[in-house]
Motif scaffolding. Sequence first.
Motif, short mmCIF file in Angstrom:
data_model
loop_
_atom_site.label_atom_id
_atom_site.label_comp_id
_atom_site.label_asym_id
_atom_site.label_seq_id
_atom_site.Cartn_x
_atom_site.Cartn_y
_atom_site.Cartn_z
N LEU A 56 0.84 -1.19 0.00
CA LEU A 56 0.00 0.00 0.00
C LEU A 56 0.88 1.24 0.00
N ASP A 57 0.83 2.01 -1.09
CA ASP A 57 1.56 3.27 -1.16
C ASP A 57 0.63 4.35 -0.60
N THR A 58 0.81 4.64 0.69
CA THR A 58 -0.12 5.55 1.37
C THR A 58 -0.06 6.96 0.80
N GLU A 59 1.11 7.38 0.32
CA GLU A 59 1.22 8.73 -0.24
C GLU A 59 0.43 8.85 -1.53
N VAL A 60 0.53 7.84 -2.40
CA VAL A 60 -0.23 7.86 -3.65
C VAL A 60 -1.72 7.82 -3.35
N LEU A 61 -2.13 6.95 -2.43
CA LEU A 61 -3.55 6.85 -2.09
C LEU A 61 -4.07 8.17 -1.53
N ALA A 62 -3.30 8.83 -0.68
CA ALA A 62 -3.72 10.11 -0.13
C ALA A 62 -3.86 11.16 -1.23
N GLU A 63 -2.96 11.13 -2.21
CA GLU A 63 -3.04 12.07 -3.33
C GLU A 63 -4.30 11.84 -4.16
N LEU A 64 -4.62 10.57 -4.41
CA LEU A 64 -5.80 10.25 -5.21
C LEU A 64 -7.09 10.61 -4.48
N ALA A 65 -7.05 10.62 -3.16
CA ALA A 65 -8.24 10.95 -2.37
C ALA A 65 -8.40 12.44 -2.14
N ALA A 66 -7.38 13.22 -2.52
CA ALA A 66 -7.41 14.67 -2.28
C ALA A 66 -7.93 15.41 -3.50
N PRO A 67 -8.89 16.32 -3.33
CA PRO A 67 -9.39 17.11 -4.46
C PRO A 67 -8.34 18.11 -4.92
N ARG A 68 -8.02 18.09 -6.20
CA ARG A 68 -7.03 19.00 -6.78
C ARG A 68 -7.61 19.62 -8.05
N SER A 69 -7.21 20.83 -8.34
CA SER A 69 -7.67 21.48 -9.56
C SER A 69 -6.69 21.25 -10.71
#
Length: 346
Positions: free
Chosen positions: A244-257
């Motif tokens: 589990l790459d927690t950093e990648v998962l957190a990025e995918l779960a974060a709303p970005r413009s």
Amino acid sequence: MHPTDIYKRVTETLDAGQRAVVVTTLSGDAAALPEKLVLTEEALQEAGGDASQALALSALDAGELALQKSASGGVCFAEPYFPESRMIVLGGGHIARPLVEFAAKCGFNVTVTDDRPSFANRQRFPLAKRVLCESFDRCIPMLNINRSCFVVIITRGHRHDLDCLREILKLETAYTGMIGSRRRVAGARQQLLSEGYTQETLDLVRAPIGLDIGAETPEEIAVSILSEAVRYKRVVSKSHWPELDTEVLAELAAPRSEPRALVTIIETKGSVPRDVGAKMVVWSDGRTLGSIGGGCSEGGVITAAYDVIRNGGHRLVDVDMTGDVAEDEGMVCGGTMKVVIEKYAS
């Protein structure tokens, strides 16, 4: 469901100690955005079972990405997400120090607890995710112990060890081990049997803890304990434990413009640097997060990701690490990978 909401749901499910599967469906039309669906383990167990659910169940049981191709050129793949493997160290003594350090470096999310402030502090355990100073009879309900947890009982005294074990036996864990001599452990087993615990339950406990490597020093004992925990994670576990790459998962779960591309390895053959399911996020300004293996193979995929960010949709890319190209680049791998690159819209 929006892609960001998909991975936010995954994060929430993992935080609750449960497993989830993300099913991604790509049509034969490269201009189309992928369709994504998240299924929790609980939902899958209750579901009737269409094609996507069957694929998700296969991925969950194996602990590996499951892939299905259609005659029209479409692809469907299911990615299992397991909670991050956590090590709960009950006791902050001389064995705990090297054990916490080694376990953290091997990818465990480590919590250590002790009832003595001089033993339960950040200075003593800088690599632990959490250090809890609390009595052993009160700390266990505070630790959210579930089947992603590897529990190591190494308190300063046999009485505390036994008290901790009584509480842990009420819970489901990935691994439970307790320190002690063979004579002491045998006595503890007889005591617990007389209290009504079954032999089957006690047989799940590794005691004396650790692989028998003749360890004597605290560091050697820590290695033996960690080795046994890793063996349970990688060999004894009924399914593969996906990383589990927690950093990648957190990025995918974060709303970005800002526009991004999501790269996922969906198929491999031969010797490759990363397994199926490895992910990388690519931004148009050259930033990346995560990795699918590095080197010239990753560079070509990043270039293709820029096109997907500009043009939308998705692309399937074959990465060849065999033959003259790999030899010229000095690559140690000699296999092939298939990756999917999708524009990740927030």
